[in-house]
Design a protein around this motif. Structure first.
Motif, PDB file in Angstrom:
ATOM      1  N   ARG A  93       0.813  -1.209   0.000  1.00 50.21           N
ATOM      2  CA  ARG A  93       0.000   0.000   0.000  1.00 50.21           C
ATOM      3  C   ARG A  93       0.854   1.270   0.000  1.00 50.21           C
ATOM      4  O   ARG A  93       0.414   2.320  -0.468  1.00 50.21           O
ATOM      5  N   LEU A  94       2.052   1.180   0.542  1.00 44.89           N
ATOM      6  CA  LEU A  94       2.877   2.379   0.694  1.00 44.89           C
ATOM      7  C   LEU A  94       3.297   2.987  -0.641  1.00 44.89           C
ATOM      8  O   LEU A  94       3.202   4.215  -0.811  1.00 44.89           O
ATOM      9  N   PRO A  95       3.764   2.211  -1.626  1.00 46.51           N
ATOM     10  CA  PRO A  95       4.084   2.828  -2.921  1.00 46.51           C
ATOM     11  C   PRO A  95       2.873   3.504  -3.565  1.00 46.51           C
ATOM     12  O   PRO A  95       3.002   4.563  -4.195  1.00 46.51           O
ATOM     13  N   ALA A  96       1.683   2.894  -3.407  1.00 47.61           N
ATOM     14  CA  ALA A  96       0.478   3.501  -3.973  1.00 47.61           C
ATOM     15  C   ALA A  96       0.167   4.829  -3.300  1.00 47.61           C
ATOM     16  O   ALA A  96      -0.245   5.795  -3.960  1.00 47.61           O
ATOM     17  N   LEU A  97       0.375   4.908  -1.985  1.00 41.74           N
ATOM     18  CA  LEU A  97       0.130   6.160  -1.271  1.00 41.74           C
ATOM     19  C   LEU A  97       1.153   7.219  -1.674  1.00 41.74           C
ATOM     20  O   LEU A  97       0.802   8.380  -1.914  1.00 41.74           O
ATOM     21  N   TYR A 167      -5.002  14.849   3.368  1.00 39.88           N
ATOM     22  CA  TYR A 167      -3.568  14.987   3.626  1.00 39.88           C
ATOM     23  C   TYR A 167      -3.270  14.996   5.127  1.00 39.88           C
ATOM     24  O   TYR A 167      -2.219  14.512   5.564  1.00 39.88           O
ATOM     25  N   SER A 168      -4.189  15.541   5.922  1.00 47.47           N
ATOM     26  CA  SER A 168      -4.002  15.513   7.369  1.00 47.47           C
ATOM     27  C   SER A 168      -3.990  14.077   7.879  1.00 47.47           C
ATOM     28  O   SER A 168      -3.204  13.724   8.779  1.00 47.47           O
ATOM     29  N   SER A 169      -4.838  13.220   7.306  1.00 43.61           N
ATOM     30  CA  SER A 169      -4.848  11.811   7.708  1.00 43.61           C
ATOM     31  C   SER A 169      -3.584  11.095   7.239  1.00 43.61           C
ATOM     32  O   SER A 169      -3.084  10.193   7.916  1.00 43.61           O
ATOM     33  N   VAL A 170      -3.066  11.488   6.065  1.00 44.81           N
ATOM     34  CA  VAL A 170      -1.791  10.930   5.617  1.00 44.81           C
ATOM     35  C   VAL A 170      -0.693  11.318   6.605  1.00 44.81           C
ATOM     36  O   VAL A 170       0.135  10.477   7.010  1.00 44.81           O
ATOM     37  N   TYR A 171      -0.694  12.594   7.009  1.00 49.90           N
ATOM     38  CA  TYR A 171       0.289  13.030   8.016  1.00 49.90           C
ATOM     39  C   TYR A 171       0.139  12.221   9.305  1.00 49.90           C
ATOM     40  O   TYR A 171       1.121  11.761   9.886  1.00 49.90           O
ATOM     41  N   TRP A 172      -1.105  12.054   9.769  1.00 48.48           N
ATOM     42  CA  TRP A 172      -1.355  11.316  11.010  1.00 48.48           C
ATOM     43  C   TRP A 172      -0.790   9.911  10.918  1.00 48.48           C
ATOM     44  O   TRP A 172      -0.096   9.443  11.839  1.00 48.48           O
ATOM     45  N   LEU A 173      -1.067   9.227   9.835  1.00 48.71           N
ATOM     46  CA  LEU A 173      -0.571   7.857   9.658  1.00 48.71           C
ATOM     47  C   LEU A 173       0.953   7.831   9.630  1.00 48.71           C
ATOM     48  O   LEU A 173       1.584   6.998  10.294  1.00 48.71           O
ATOM     49  N   ALA A 174       1.546   8.756   8.866  1.00 51.37           N
ATOM     50  CA  ALA A 174       2.996   8.780   8.748  1.00 51.37           C
ATOM     51  C   ALA A 174       3.666   9.132  10.081  1.00 51.37           C
ATOM     52  O   ALA A 174       4.669   8.521  10.466  1.00 51.37           O
TER      53      ALA A 174
END
Length: 407
Positions: A93-97, A167-174
């Motif tokens: 999933r990470l390359p797709a994100l 993008y905030s959720s992407v930041y949260w996950l990262a």
């Protein structure tokens, strides 16, 4: 207990991911770089005794000390704490994100149904609140592409705010995994999205997340500059409940940053300033509210005050804040509940209450197992408890089995 038996080995020696708890990861990083304990302690301006206790598992490695020890090695706080891994079957999933983040200005050709996008955004918010990390990771690549397409086509304030929220959720996950390259890129894209059709509340949330990258990098003073500037902008551009909410979430980030200052006297002064402002903002809300996956009100303020008192080196004050913790946490989502018992467990370790620490750590695993697995202090408190309990402990063995962390 031998250090090597406390946790699984590192996934690789360059520090990309690790199954080690923070203190054990620190020991591995120090040895890789050829530092003796005395050399590293002197360069970080901490005692050799403290460093030794951290490495063998007699003391927890706190975020502030991790930041101090990382600097002589050229590492961020997040790198010292260790990047969390994802299950092998989820790595695809990470390359797709990353690809979806890269294509921020390349909308798809097919129109996106607004109702479907709204439903997906709501689902992602639920996964984040419930700390369903694997489901969030599976959702984000497609959601980010759809939100990008919709924002470019609709070109409305709401559409760009929806993209900013993704993008905030992407930041949260990262940030939870300490993938700081992705976290930094996500907050850059988040700010870009919200600036396309400027939304003052969105700008405040983006600044809050940007300050989080300073937090994880160990640049606490720099992060506080970002927060204070954003508070001034929010106060000038918003009014009423929206202003209180924006100022409130920024103050929560501000107190966390201040609590980790190396100069604890200065940190306490700055933390109290943000605590006071957060309490004033919380008066607008009888109970905590959730806006754009941000939570603010008197309850979340209390949990942050507890954590800040602990970071300032005042564990007994932190535990006094927790006197009525059940009512404080009532109604909050797991993403906000679970860190509190982890912080309480860390405070209890500091005051010698091992049984209480184990009870609270077990509670965190019950509430949000996926968060507890990747939370650096959750893993670190377990490591220290395992080291200090030099006899068989049924509760510790049970937690080891539930968590999958070997003794």
């Amino acid at each position: 207990m031998a250090l090597a038996t406390v946790f699984l080995g590192r996934a690789d020696l360059m520090g990309t991911t690790t199954e080690l708890a923070p203190g054990a990861n620190l020991a591995a990083l120090r040895k890789e770089r050829g530092f003796t304990q005395r050399q590293l302690a002197r360069r970080a301006n901490i005692s050799v005794s403290l460093l030794s206790k951290i490495e063998v598992g007699d003391r927890t490695l706190t975020p502030a000390v991790a930041a101090d020890l990382g600097k002589p090695m050229g590492l961020s706080m997040a790198e010292v704490l260790g990047k969390a891994s994802v299950p092998q079957d989820e790595e695809e999933r990470l390359p797709a994100l990353r690809s979806a983040i890269r294509d921020y200005d390349l909308p798809g050709r097919q129109a996106v149904q607004e109702d479907a996008l709204s439903a997906s955004l709501g689902a992602a918010g639920q996964y984040r609140d419930n700390v369903e990390v694997t489901r969030l990771l599976a959702t984000l690549p497609g959601l980010l592409r759809d939100a990008t397409t919709h924002a470019h086509r609709a070109n409305t304030v709401d559409a760009w705010m929806a993209l900013s929220e993704v993008y905030s959720s992407v930041y949260w996950l990262a940030a939870r995994h300490r993938w700081m390259d992705m976290a930094k890129l996500a907050v850059t894209r988040q700010r870009w999205a919200v600036e396309q059709k400027r939304n003052p509340l969105g700008v405040a949330i983006a600044a809050r997340d940007r300050a989080g990258t300073y937090l994880n990098g160990g640049n606490f003073e720099g992060g506080l500059v970002v927060v204070d500037r954003a508070i001034s902008h929010a106060q000038a551009s918003l009014s009423g409940p929206e202003r209180a909410f924006a100022v409130g979430v920024l103050n929560l980030r501000g107190m966390t940053l201040a609590g980790r200052f190396k100069d604890k006297k200065e940190g306490k002064k700055e933390a109290e300033r943000h605590i006071k402002s957060a309490w004033e903002a919380s008066e607008w809300f009888p109970r905590d509210g959730n806006r754009h996956s941000m939570i603010f009100g008197p309850q979340n303020t209390t949990t942050h005050v507890l954590a800040t008192r602990l970071d300032l080196g005042r564990p007994r004050e932190a535990l006094r804040v927790a006197d009525d913790i059940s009512s404080v946490l009532e109604g909050l989502p797991p993403t906000r509940i679970a860190p509190t018992p982890i912080n309480m467990a860390r405070a209890q370790l500091d005051v010698g209450d091992r049984d209480g620490a184990l009870e609270n750590l077990s509670l965190a695993w019950d509430v949000a197992p996926q968060l507890a697995r990747i939370h650096p202090m959750g893993r670190e408190v377990f490591r220290v408890l395992a080291s200090l309990h030099r006899r068989s402990n049924p509760a510790l063995l049970k937690l080891s089995k539930v968590s999958g962390i070997p003794m």
